[in-house]
Design an enzyme around this catalytic site. Sequence first.
Site, PDB file in Angstrom:
ATOM      1  N   ASP A 125     -50.705  52.167  32.936  1.00 16.61           N
ATOM      2  CA  ASP A 125     -50.865  51.259  34.078  1.00 16.61           C
ATOM      3  C   ASP A 125     -49.771  51.441  35.127  1.00 16.61           C
ATOM      4  O   ASP A 125     -49.885  50.913  36.241  1.00 16.61           O
ATOM      5  CB  ASP A 125     -50.849  49.795  33.613  1.00 16.61           C
ATOM      6  CG  ASP A 125     -52.007  49.471  32.689  1.00 16.61           C
ATOM      7  OD1 ASP A 125     -53.131  49.918  32.973  1.00 16.61           O
ATOM      8  OD2 ASP A 125     -51.787  48.780  31.674  1.00 16.61           O
ATOM      9  N   ASP A 173     -50.123  46.341  31.228  1.00 20.01           N
ATOM     10  CA  ASP A 173     -49.015  46.323  30.269  1.00 20.01           C
ATOM     11  C   ASP A 173     -48.707  47.675  29.656  1.00 20.01           C
ATOM     12  O   ASP A 173     -47.734  47.810  28.917  1.00 20.01           O
ATOM     13  CB  ASP A 173     -49.320  45.329  29.140  1.00 20.01           C
ATOM     14  CG  ASP A 173     -50.345  45.876  28.151  1.00 20.01           C
ATOM     15  OD1 ASP A 173     -51.259  46.614  28.589  1.00 20.01           O
ATOM     16  OD2 ASP A 173     -50.233  45.566  26.951  1.00 20.01           O
ATOM     17  N   ASP A 206     -55.999  45.252  33.970  1.00 20.83           N
ATOM     18  CA  ASP A 206     -56.231  46.164  32.852  1.00 20.83           C
ATOM     19  C   ASP A 206     -56.934  45.379  31.747  1.00 20.83           C
ATOM     20  O   ASP A 206     -56.884  44.144  31.719  1.00 20.83           O
ATOM     21  CB  ASP A 206     -54.881  46.704  32.379  1.00 20.83           C
ATOM     22  CG  ASP A 206     -55.008  47.541  31.132  1.00 20.83           C
ATOM     23  OD1 ASP A 206     -55.867  48.432  31.089  1.00 20.83           O
ATOM     24  OD2 ASP A 206     -54.248  47.278  30.178  1.00 20.83           O
ATOM     25  N   CYS A 234     -23.252  28.561  59.392  1.00 19.53           N
ATOM     26  CA  CYS A 234     -24.598  28.559  59.962  1.00 19.53           C
ATOM     27  C   CYS A 234     -25.184  29.966  59.901  1.00 19.53           C
ATOM     28  O   CYS A 234     -24.539  30.903  59.426  1.00 19.53           O
ATOM     29  CB  CYS A 234     -24.584  28.043  61.397  1.00 19.53           C
ATOM     30  SG  CYS A 234     -23.780  29.175  62.555  1.00 19.53           S
TER      31      CYS A 234
END
Length: 720
Positions: A612, A608, A425, A17
């Site tokens: 960025d 990408d 972007d 548990c």
Amino acid sequence: MTTDSATFSLNIAGMTCAACSARLERVLNAQPGVESAWVNLARETARIRYRDTETNPDTLIAAVADAGFSATPIDPNARATEQTVKAARLRREGWIFAIAALFSLPLVAQMAFMGGEIHAGLPLWLQWTLATPVQFWAGARFYRGAWHALRGGGANMDVLIALGTSAAYFYSTVVWLTEPHGIVYFEAAAAVITLVRLGKFLEAQAKAGTGAAIEGLIRLQPQTARVLREMDGTPSEVEIAIAELHPGDRIRVRAGERIAVDGEVLDGLSSVDEALLTGESLPVEKHAGERVYAGTQNLAGTLTLVAHEVGEQTQLMEIVRLTEAAAGSKAPIQAIADRVSAVFVPAILVLAAFTFVGWWLFTGNAQTGFVPAVAVLVIACPCALGLATPTAVVVGLGRAAQMGLLVRSADALERCEKLTVIAVDKTGTLTTGQIEVTALRSESSLSGNELLRLAAALEQGSQHPIAHAIHAAHPTDLPSVEAFEEVPGQGVRGRIEGRTLQLHPATEPPDDALTWIACHETTAAGERLLGHIGVQDRLRPTSRAAVERLRRLGIEVHMLSGDRPEVAQHIAAEAGIDQVQAGIKPQAKALAIAALKTNGRTVGMVGDGINDAPALASADVGFGMHTGADIAREAADITLIRNDLHALADAIELSRAVMRKIRQNLFFAFIYNVLALPLAALGMLNPVIAGAAMALSSVSVVSNSLRLKRHTSGSNQGPL
């Protein structure tokens, strides 16, 4: 994380548990040299980050054993063996329940036939004979678990079950030996143990389903591959195990077979189904020079490949590793259940004692408080609380991997649900990232084709994306370049066929919608403009629909671009984005994200490129495109394996579905205990009914989480 830090994962056996997982987590975090430890009840695993100068895995495994559990290191190369062990354990659980049910059935049946007058049914010696093996054989796991918990200074579900059933069993034994016609509760003790074992068996089956998506990804990788070997000067196919493959091996894949490695097509033409890896439902055409990935299926022709990454280095296994690591992390919302679980069992013990004493004082008869007190002990369920969050997270992360979403932590999944603003972007995110020459404008006697020929010749020595686009537009019949020079941000220059030429960004572009490159010739009289070459990065076909879908989800979409304002505005208009910031540097992108986060807004960033990375790191949730730069993927919380903004919307929808399930589970677990415990204390629940309800409560929570396996993509882009 310090430089001497290491991380390893363990399979844990013996947890029953949330109190168990919480106690083990405290034990591990208290060990010298441990920086952090996470214990996942749903997956029955622990993930530990430690300083290898102060401790080691053997010491930590010993600490787990001292806490009353057993631990084995997770071996990525022995996944099949681990699954076999778990399957055997599940079968054993099933057999124990079946035998316990066989002994308990006569006891429960007599209660039904005799209208609750137990003493008028089976002889007491026979009831004792039937109940004893159930109590001490089928119930042995509860005694062991209770002993380990109490020895470690804690209390768990096993303590409640062992205490409640032992009270019923030993009280009944004393009555049998001293009062031949007294009322006994052998059926309550046996039935509770049997029903809880049934619940644990069903729970184990359900929990096995929570990791089905991850296991399904593992099964995508074939076990053998056909490798081309030189024999007597001629290439021959040899089928070998994937463990024997090496980078550089040439592999042949026939139609209908799955690809065993990440590599590149050398020969052949076919279409490949990448749906179960990237979430892209349409087959992708593959020819020489194209990348292929392990686990994807070759549909049509035969392909000859060269292996780049094999075994555990493939993208498929990277997804599996990162998803499993994320499944072992904790969502912040789980802290609620952890706080309750820490005091749950002690509180139930106190409540049971008050129930017993209260009934005794109210009626003047100690026996009247016995049944309600036992019912309180056996109906309390910390299991449902402990499973509410991790089961939903594990199923959700597995579903994410199937949809082409690589989520790095449960925390990221929770934050994703709260997003109100997305900054995107432009290049490679909204657009394809594949720049093309789309216009030529001669400003001299040169024809457009001749202008392009000279420019392509000059760009032969550059690796810039625009240079690749110009060279691709005129790849043949190019003269050589002399005195080539490339100046970052200012273009290239060199001598071609006796002419000194220079290419650079146009200071006065003839058209705002395109990026223009000016071609100048340097002569004795000065510089002369020969013409302009217009290049363009096209919008992804799905970007506009994806932006609209994000708006329907209540997300405000912004564009952040380092490109010229005119070009950025043109792409934004095509994509349906009204709010644009253009011409900004990488550091300025991060500041723009910080500005968007004002007024309590939760901001995501998707990109990408290397530029960025700062913005991705500063956003509440960073989304990286899988084909982007390595640093961008590393800075991202979620990687979109399918290069499509619909995958971003998929991630937001899935995160909302997962958090909705977690809240449903927590509500069910809390309300179950809030309603059931008073009923048990008031004597309105028979311990047998209480045991059944407790057993099924955790099964209900896990089953509710499993519904996430059917979560579908709102874009209809996924393999659903």
